[in-house]
Write a protein that holds these residues in place. Structure first.
Motif, PDB file in Angstrom:
ATOM      1  N   ARG A  69       0.842  -1.195   0.000  1.00  0.00           N
ATOM      2  CA  ARG A  69       0.000   0.000   0.000  1.00  0.00           C
ATOM      3  C   ARG A  69       0.877   1.246   0.000  1.00  0.00           C
ATOM      4  N   ALA A  70       0.378   2.320  -0.573  1.00  0.00           N
ATOM      5  CA  ALA A  70       1.077   3.605  -0.534  1.00  0.00           C
ATOM      6  C   ALA A  70       0.418   4.468   0.542  1.00  0.00           C
ATOM      7  N   THR A  71       1.238   5.167   1.313  1.00  0.00           N
ATOM      8  CA  THR A  71       0.755   6.002   2.411  1.00  0.00           C
ATOM      9  C   THR A  71       1.042   7.464   2.110  1.00  0.00           C
ATOM     10  N   SER A  72       0.010   8.307   2.259  1.00  0.00           N
ATOM     11  CA  SER A  72       0.151   9.758   2.101  1.00  0.00           C
ATOM     12  C   SER A  72       0.381  10.390   3.469  1.00  0.00           C
ATOM     13  N   TYR A  73       1.242  11.408   3.499  1.00  0.00           N
ATOM     14  CA  TYR A  73       1.525  12.138   4.735  1.00  0.00           C
ATOM     15  C   TYR A  73       1.249  13.618   4.526  1.00  0.00           C
ATOM     16  N   ASN A  74       0.649  14.266   5.528  1.00  0.00           N
ATOM     17  CA  ASN A  74       0.423  15.704   5.441  1.00  0.00           C
ATOM     18  C   ASN A  74       1.605  16.455   6.057  1.00  0.00           C
ATOM     19  N   GLY A  75       1.504  17.775   6.140  1.00  0.00           N
ATOM     20  CA  GLY A  75       2.602  18.607   6.623  1.00  0.00           C
ATOM     21  C   GLY A  75       3.018  18.365   8.056  1.00  0.00           C
ATOM     22  N   SER A  76       2.125  17.849   8.880  1.00  0.00           N
ATOM     23  CA  SER A  76       2.481  17.578  10.272  1.00  0.00           C
ATOM     24  C   SER A  76       2.833  16.108  10.505  1.00  0.00           C
ATOM     25  N   GLY A  77       2.933  15.324   9.403  1.00  0.00           N
ATOM     26  CA  GLY A  77       3.299  13.915   9.519  1.00  0.00           C
ATOM     27  C   GLY A  77       2.122  12.981   9.698  1.00  0.00           C
ATOM     28  N   GLY A  78       0.913  13.544   9.748  1.00  0.00           N
ATOM     29  CA  GLY A  78      -0.286  12.712   9.850  1.00  0.00           C
ATOM     30  C   GLY A  78      -0.544  11.955   8.557  1.00  0.00           C
ATOM     31  N   VAL A  79      -1.390  10.963   8.641  1.00  0.00           N
ATOM     32  CA  VAL A  79      -1.686  10.098   7.490  1.00  0.00           C
ATOM     33  C   VAL A  79      -3.128  10.335   7.045  1.00  0.00           C
ATOM     34  N   PRO A  80      -3.317  11.164   6.001  1.00  0.00           N
ATOM     35  CA  PRO A  80      -4.673  11.401   5.528  1.00  0.00           C
ATOM     36  C   PRO A  80      -5.249  10.254   4.691  1.00  0.00           C
ATOM     37  N   TYR A  81      -4.364   9.392   4.136  1.00  0.00           N
ATOM     38  CA  TYR A  81      -4.875   8.338   3.260  1.00  0.00           C
ATOM     39  C   TYR A  81      -3.846   7.232   3.069  1.00  0.00           C
ATOM     40  N   VAL A  82      -4.337   6.001   3.023  1.00  0.00           N
ATOM     41  CA  VAL A  82      -3.533   4.834   2.650  1.00  0.00           C
ATOM     42  C   VAL A  82      -4.289   4.139   1.527  1.00  0.00           C
ATOM     43  N   THR A  83      -3.612   3.845   0.436  1.00  0.00           N
ATOM     44  CA  THR A  83      -4.285   3.214  -0.696  1.00  0.00           C
ATOM     45  C   THR A  83      -4.730   1.803  -0.335  1.00  0.00           C
ATOM     46  N   ASP A  84      -5.658   1.295  -1.088  1.00  0.00           N
ATOM     47  CA  ASP A  84      -5.987  -0.121  -1.007  1.00  0.00           C
ATOM     48  C   ASP A  84      -4.830  -0.901  -1.608  1.00  0.00           C
ATOM     49  N   ALA A  85      -4.793  -2.195  -1.333  1.00  0.00           N
ATOM     50  CA  ALA A  85      -3.757  -3.061  -1.907  1.00  0.00           C
ATOM     51  C   ALA A  85      -3.947  -3.129  -3.430  1.00  0.00           C
ATOM     52  N   PRO A  86      -2.893  -3.475  -4.150  1.00  0.00           N
ATOM     53  CA  PRO A  86      -2.988  -3.553  -5.613  1.00  0.00           C
ATOM     54  C   PRO A  86      -3.993  -4.607  -6.066  1.00  0.00           C
ATOM     55  N   TYR A  87      -4.491  -4.442  -7.172  1.00  0.00           N
ATOM     56  CA  TYR A  87      -4.501  -3.332  -8.083  1.00  0.00           C
ATOM     57  C   TYR A  87      -5.553  -2.341  -7.621  1.00  0.00           C
ATOM     58  N   SER A  88      -5.160  -1.107  -7.327  1.00  0.00           N
ATOM     59  CA  SER A  88      -6.107  -0.086  -6.907  1.00  0.00           C
ATOM     60  C   SER A  88      -5.742   1.222  -7.590  1.00  0.00           C
ATOM     61  N   TYR A  89      -6.692   2.138  -7.626  1.00  0.00           N
ATOM     62  CA  TYR A  89      -6.481   3.396  -8.340  1.00  0.00           C
ATOM     63  C   TYR A  89      -7.503   4.433  -7.902  1.00  0.00           C
ATOM     64  N   THR A  96      -3.632  18.318  -2.575  1.00  0.00           N
ATOM     65  CA  THR A  96      -3.224  19.494  -1.778  1.00  0.00           C
ATOM     66  C   THR A  96      -2.784  19.162  -0.352  1.00  0.00           C
ATOM     67  N   PRO A  97      -3.491  18.312   0.416  1.00  0.00           N
ATOM     68  CA  PRO A  97      -3.009  18.049   1.772  1.00  0.00           C
ATOM     69  C   PRO A  97      -1.833  17.056   1.840  1.00  0.00           C
ATOM     70  N   VAL A  98      -1.426  16.510   0.717  1.00  0.00           N
ATOM     71  CA  VAL A  98      -0.357  15.495   0.698  1.00  0.00           C
ATOM     72  C   VAL A  98       0.998  16.179   0.480  1.00  0.00           C
ATOM     73  N   TRP A  99       1.890  16.003   1.454  1.00  0.00           N
ATOM     74  CA  TRP A  99       3.231  16.557   1.343  1.00  0.00           C
ATOM     75  C   TRP A  99       4.255  15.505   0.940  1.00  0.00           C
ATOM     76  N   ASN A 100       4.004  14.250   1.344  1.00  0.00           N
ATOM     77  CA  ASN A 100       4.905  13.138   1.017  1.00  0.00           C
ATOM     78  C   ASN A 100       4.092  11.883   0.758  1.00  0.00           C
ATOM     79  N   ILE A 101       4.704  10.968   0.025  1.00  0.00           N
ATOM     80  CA  ILE A 101       4.121   9.650  -0.195  1.00  0.00           C
ATOM     81  C   ILE A 101       5.196   8.593   0.014  1.00  0.00           C
ATOM     82  N   ARG A 102       4.848   7.583   0.762  1.00  0.00           N
ATOM     83  CA  ARG A 102       5.705   6.393   0.892  1.00  0.00           C
ATOM     84  C   ARG A 102       5.000   5.301   0.104  1.00  0.00           C
ATOM     85  N   ASN A 103       5.646   4.830  -0.948  1.00  0.00           N
ATOM     86  CA  ASN A 103       4.989   3.898  -1.869  1.00  0.00           C
ATOM     87  C   ASN A 103       5.057   2.434  -1.431  1.00  0.00           C
ATOM     88  N   CYS A 104       5.560   2.145  -0.246  1.00  0.00           N
ATOM     89  CA  CYS A 104       5.689   0.743   0.166  1.00  0.00           C
ATOM     90  C   CYS A 104       5.377   0.573   1.650  1.00  0.00           C
TER      91      CYS A 104
END
Length: 104
Positions: A69-89, A96-104
């Protein structure tokens, strides 16, 4: 500007985009600056946490290995969203609220 794959029927997909190569679980996470996989693209295969340069609406495809799963992080390090497992889209995702993404 990037080349388009007109064999796909409408020319909307970029040529040689690993998230559209037809094999499920290709290992890639792809993020796009525009909705419906348009605009600039970030394509990540190797695991890592990276900056998200865009705001507004874009899109993404998670075609990584099963369970990843890929995890989105906002400016304060919070997690606004985690993707579903593949194949997802998401054809429309608000970056806008996403500052970083960890793809694994």
């Amino acid at each position: 500007m990037r080349p388009r794959d007109f064999a796909s029927g409408d020319g909307s997909l970029a040529a040689a985009d690993p998230c559209f190569e037809g094999s499920v679980h290709s290992g890639w996470f792809c993020a796009y600056s525009g909705e419906v996989y348009q605009g600039d693209a970030l394509r990540w295969y190797a695991c890592g946490k990276r900056s998200m340069p865009w705001g507004g609406y874009g899109s993404w495809i998670n075609d990584q290995t099963p369970g990843t799963r890929a995890t989105s992080y906002n400016g304060s390090g919070g997690v606004p969203y985690v993707t579903d497992a593949p194949y997802s889209y998401s054809r429309s995702y608000y970056w806008t609220p996403v500052w970083n993404i960890r793809n694994c």
